[in-house]
Design a protein around this motif. Structure first.
Motif, PDB file in Angstrom:
ATOM      1  N   PHE A 124       0.850  -1.187   0.000  1.00  0.00           N
ATOM      2  CA  PHE A 124       0.000   0.000   0.000  1.00  0.00           C
ATOM      3  C   PHE A 124       0.886   1.238   0.000  1.00  0.00           C
ATOM      4  CE2 PHE A 124      -2.578   3.297   2.040  1.00  0.00           C
ATOM      5  CZ  PHE A 124      -3.825   3.116   1.465  1.00  0.00           C
ATOM      6  N   LEU A 125       0.556   2.182  -0.868  1.00  0.00           N
ATOM      7  CA  LEU A 125       1.310   3.428  -0.960  1.00  0.00           C
ATOM      8  C   LEU A 125       0.390   4.611  -0.686  1.00  0.00           C
ATOM      9  CD1 LEU A 125       3.534   3.382  -4.198  1.00  0.00           C
ATOM     10  CD2 LEU A 125       4.310   3.592  -1.835  1.00  0.00           C
ATOM     11  N   VAL A 126       0.799   5.495   0.182  1.00  0.00           N
ATOM     12  CA  VAL A 126       0.062   6.751   0.377  1.00  0.00           C
ATOM     13  C   VAL A 126       0.633   7.755  -0.620  1.00  0.00           C
ATOM     14  CG1 VAL A 126      -0.543   8.589   1.984  1.00  0.00           C
ATOM     15  CG2 VAL A 126      -0.325   6.227   2.808  1.00  0.00           C
ATOM     16  N   SER A 127      -0.187   8.166  -1.579  1.00  0.00           N
ATOM     17  CA  SER A 127       0.332   8.985  -2.677  1.00  0.00           C
ATOM     18  C   SER A 127       0.811  10.364  -2.236  1.00  0.00           C
ATOM     19  CB  SER A 127      -0.734   9.128  -3.770  1.00  0.00           C
ATOM     20  OG  SER A 127      -1.926   9.678  -3.243  1.00  0.00           O
ATOM     21  N   ARG A 128       0.382  10.809  -1.051  1.00  0.00           N
ATOM     22  CA  ARG A 128       0.819  12.109  -0.552  1.00  0.00           C
ATOM     23  C   ARG A 128       2.106  12.013   0.273  1.00  0.00           C
ATOM     24  NH1 ARG A 128      -5.245  13.426   0.907  1.00  0.00           N
ATOM     25  NH2 ARG A 128      -5.867  14.631  -0.911  1.00  0.00           N
ATOM     26  N   ASP A 129       2.562  10.792   0.515  1.00  0.00           N
ATOM     27  CA  ASP A 129       3.782  10.584   1.301  1.00  0.00           C
ATOM     28  C   ASP A 129       4.983  10.536   0.359  1.00  0.00           C
ATOM     29  OD1 ASP A 129       5.973   9.307   2.675  1.00  0.00           O
ATOM     30  OD2 ASP A 129       4.549   8.642   4.216  1.00  0.00           O
ATOM     31  N   GLN A 130       5.722  11.617   0.305  1.00  0.00           N
ATOM     32  CA  GLN A 130       6.834  11.737  -0.639  1.00  0.00           C
ATOM     33  C   GLN A 130       7.882  10.639  -0.447  1.00  0.00           C
ATOM     34  OE1 GLN A 130       6.857  13.955  -3.153  1.00  0.00           O
ATOM     35  NE2 GLN A 130       4.844  14.594  -2.446  1.00  0.00           N
ATOM     36  N   ASP A 131       8.155  10.276   0.796  1.00  0.00           N
ATOM     37  CA  ASP A 131       9.169   9.249   1.056  1.00  0.00           C
ATOM     38  C   ASP A 131       8.724   7.883   0.525  1.00  0.00           C
ATOM     39  OD1 ASP A 131      10.764  11.121   2.279  1.00  0.00           O
ATOM     40  OD2 ASP A 131      10.072  10.647   4.321  1.00  0.00           O
ATOM     41  N   GLU A 132       7.460   7.541   0.780  1.00  0.00           N
ATOM     42  CA  GLU A 132       6.932   6.262   0.283  1.00  0.00           C
ATOM     43  C   GLU A 132       6.961   6.217  -1.241  1.00  0.00           C
ATOM     44  OE1 GLU A 132       3.175   4.856   1.635  1.00  0.00           O
ATOM     45  OE2 GLU A 132       3.631   5.107   3.765  1.00  0.00           O
ATOM     46  N   MET A 133       6.516   7.289  -1.869  1.00  0.00           N
ATOM     47  CA  MET A 133       6.473   7.339  -3.331  1.00  0.00           C
ATOM     48  C   MET A 133       7.884   7.274  -3.920  1.00  0.00           C
ATOM     49  SD  MET A 133       3.258   7.480  -4.369  1.00  0.00           S
ATOM     50  CE  MET A 133       3.133   8.304  -5.970  1.00  0.00           C
ATOM     51  N   GLN A 134       8.801   7.972  -3.297  1.00  0.00           N
ATOM     52  CA  GLN A 134      10.191   7.969  -3.784  1.00  0.00           C
ATOM     53  C   GLN A 134      10.785   6.567  -3.714  1.00  0.00           C
ATOM     54  OE1 GLN A 134      11.696  10.670  -5.168  1.00  0.00           O
ATOM     55  NE2 GLN A 134      13.444   9.361  -5.681  1.00  0.00           N
ATOM     56  N   ALA A 135      10.481   5.869  -2.630  1.00  0.00           N
ATOM     57  CA  ALA A 135      11.031   4.517  -2.448  1.00  0.00           C
ATOM     58  C   ALA A 135      10.483   3.535  -3.476  1.00  0.00           C
ATOM     59  CB  ALA A 135      10.727   4.030  -1.034  1.00  0.00           C
ATOM     60  N   ALA A 136       9.301   3.825  -4.005  1.00  0.00           N
ATOM     61  CA  ALA A 136       8.662   2.907  -4.961  1.00  0.00           C
ATOM     62  C   ALA A 136       8.906   3.286  -6.420  1.00  0.00           C
ATOM     63  CB  ALA A 136       7.162   2.858  -4.691  1.00  0.00           C
ATOM     64  N   MET A 137       9.688   4.330  -6.652  1.00  0.00           N
ATOM     65  CA  MET A 137       9.949   4.803  -8.026  1.00  0.00           C
ATOM     66  C   MET A 137      10.512   3.688  -8.898  1.00  0.00           C
ATOM     67  SD  MET A 137       9.480   8.248  -8.541  1.00  0.00           S
ATOM     68  CE  MET A 137      10.806   9.096  -9.363  1.00  0.00           C
ATOM     69  N   GLY A 138       9.985   3.572 -10.109  1.00  0.00           N
ATOM     70  CA  GLY A 138      10.517   2.637 -11.084  1.00  0.00           C
ATOM     71  C   GLY A 138      10.309   1.175 -10.763  1.00  0.00           C
ATOM     72  N   THR A 139       9.276   0.849  -9.980  1.00  0.00           N
ATOM     73  CA  THR A 139       9.082  -0.553  -9.556  1.00  0.00           C
ATOM     74  C   THR A 139       7.890  -1.251 -10.204  1.00  0.00           C
ATOM     75  OG1 THR A 139       7.708   0.096  -7.661  1.00  0.00           O
ATOM     76  CG2 THR A 139      10.104  -0.063  -7.289  1.00  0.00           C
ATOM     77  N   MET A 140       7.046  -0.526 -10.939  1.00  0.00           N
ATOM     78  CA  MET A 140       5.791  -1.121 -11.415  1.00  0.00           C
ATOM     79  C   MET A 140       5.771  -1.302 -12.925  1.00  0.00           C
ATOM     80  SD  MET A 140       3.060   0.856  -8.954  1.00  0.00           S
ATOM     81  CE  MET A 140       3.429   0.986  -7.185  1.00  0.00           C
ATOM     82  N   ASP A 141       5.208  -2.441 -13.344  1.00  0.00           N
ATOM     83  CA  ASP A 141       5.048  -2.723 -14.779  1.00  0.00           C
ATOM     84  C   ASP A 141       3.869  -1.949 -15.357  1.00  0.00           C
ATOM     85  OD1 ASP A 141       7.024  -5.043 -15.273  1.00  0.00           O
ATOM     86  OD2 ASP A 141       5.925  -5.669 -13.472  1.00  0.00           O
ATOM     87  N   GLY A 142       2.890  -1.673 -14.532  1.00  0.00           N
ATOM     88  CA  GLY A 142       1.716  -0.948 -15.000  1.00  0.00           C
ATOM     89  C   GLY A 142       0.908  -0.413 -13.843  1.00  0.00           C
ATOM     90  N   ILE A 143       0.044   0.558 -14.147  1.00  0.00           N
ATOM     91  CA  ILE A 143      -0.831   1.143 -13.136  1.00  0.00           C
ATOM     92  C   ILE A 143      -2.231   1.277 -13.718  1.00  0.00           C
ATOM     93  CG2 ILE A 143      -1.357   3.229 -11.791  1.00  0.00           C
ATOM     94  CD1 ILE A 143       1.661   3.744 -11.600  1.00  0.00           C
ATOM     95  N   ILE A 144      -3.212   0.807 -12.981  1.00  0.00           N
ATOM     96  CA  ILE A 144      -4.619   0.984 -13.327  1.00  0.00           C
ATOM     97  C   ILE A 144      -5.134   2.149 -12.488  1.00  0.00           C
ATOM     98  CG2 ILE A 144      -6.910  -0.075 -13.291  1.00  0.00           C
ATOM     99  CD1 ILE A 144      -5.097  -1.384 -15.325  1.00  0.00           C
TER     100      ILE A 144
END
Length: 361
Positions: A232-252
């Motif tokens: 689960f990612l909180v889209s307003r949490d910059q640290d969480e989003m930064q840590a997940a950068m470049g990890t997904m094949d796709g987004i719905i």
């Protein structure tokens, strides 16, 4: 002047309709056509309430034709079939989704993509081939060409299957089309509402790793513990989003409100795909540079054709996928619409038509 709704066709019908942009629904007598040689007539047992119903009854998209009987997540039991119907018989459990007609001859129709036919006829607030207005599933009976009817497999609950006829196919189709259905892939789902919660279920059944992306930290336990998302990612949490950068094949992306795309594009791997399913009232800002530097794709998708809708329903039955629903009586529809506008439902209202939609004199 055309005929009154209750006199247009030979079959009496009853439902709830909106008469103007207030969107207030009230009892409505109208009529359905006689069962034609290729038609299936069925008694409606349940109908889901989609967010697009709310937009249309208030004419927020500017294309309303009043009176409107909404509803395009319609299920029930066949009561009559036409002489040339080959797929269905009396007693079968069936459903009708967002469409009841198309030209059947264009390039899109030829490859089972009736949803992209330029002459597609929507299930309600649209003009049918005979020039009369189509009425949806907030009603006691339905008549549709057998081509636009899907079979509900034995054992699948009618109430919790109904929302799959819109919400289900809306997420299933892009997962398949954009190749985000391969086991081991990592797919993000933005928004945990009517579409998002079934997107999680379908993706998990396909063997995909799923991360729910939401503005609401409070939805984490729901997403992970109950719906089975992997993270689960909180889209307003910059640290969480930064840590997940470049990890997904796709987004719905199921969000219908205006929201930034840049952070989502950042979550994608090279050649990743961001698929938009929501329809915000204002244009979204699409930055080019992050697409260029990763050969990334932004695409869209709108429901699915009839062949794929049947495939989706069969897949859902096989994997025990159903919508999370709150079943309501017909006379609760206006309150349900008010709650839906506030996102106060987990995750789909379904009208118990068979037991609560009673005709008044």
């Amino acid at each position: 002047m055309g005929q009154a709704p209750e006199q247009e066709h030979p079959k009496n019908a009853f439902g709830w309709a909106a008469r103007d942009t207030s969107g207030v629904l009230s009892p409505f007598h109208f009529s359905r056509r006689a069962t034609g040689e290729k038609d299936v007539t069925f008694k409606v047992t349940h109908c889901g309430i989609c967010h697009s119903d709310l937009h249309l009854i208030k004419n927020e998209w500017g294309n309303a034709i009043y009176p409107i009987v909404p509803g395009h997540e319609i299920v029930g039991v066949v009561t009559e079939v036409g002489s040339k119907v080959s797929k269905f018989k009396v007693g079968d459990k069936v459903g009708v989704g967002c469409m009841v007609g198309s030209c059947r001859s264009c390039d899109s129709c030829a490859i089972d993509l009736e949803n992209y036919c330029p002459k597609v006829i929507m299930t309600y607030a649209s003009k049918y081939h005979d020039g009369t207005i189509t009425y949806g599933g907030y009603s006691d009976t339905m008549v549709a060409d057998e081509h636009f009817v899907v079979r509900i497999p034995e054992g699948a609950p009618l109430d919790a299957t109904a929302p799959l006829l819109c919400a289900g196919i809306t997420v299933y189709s892009p997962l398949r089309f954009y190749g985000l259905d391969k086991p081991g892939m990592h797919v993000g789902v933005v928004g945990l509402g009517g579409l998002g919660h079934v997107a999680v279920k379908f993706a998990k059944a396909m063997g995909v790793k799923v991360t729910v992306i939401s503005t609401s930290p409070s939805k984490k336990s729901e997403a992970v513990e109950r719906l089975g998302a992997d993270s689960f990612l909180v889209s307003r949490d910059q640290d969480e989003m930064q840590a997940a950068m470049g990890t997904m094949d796709g987004i719905i992306d199921t969000v219908s409100a205006v929201h930034p795309l840049m952070p989502l594009i950042g979550l994608l791997k090279s050649q990743g795909k961001l698929v938009l399913l929501g329809a915000p009232e204002k244009p979204l800002e699409l930055p080019a540079f992050p697409l260029l530097t990763g050969e990334k794709i932004v695409g869209g998708s709108l429901i699915g054709g009839l062949k794929e809708t049947q495939e989706m329903i069969d897949f859902a039955a096989k994997h025990n996928i159903r919508a999370d629903i709150e079943v309501i009586p017909a006379d609760y529809v206006n309150t349900a619409m008010e709650r839906l506008a506030k996102a106060d439902v987990r995750y789909r209202f379904v009208i118990d038509v068979a037991n609560t939609m009673k005709s008044t004199p």
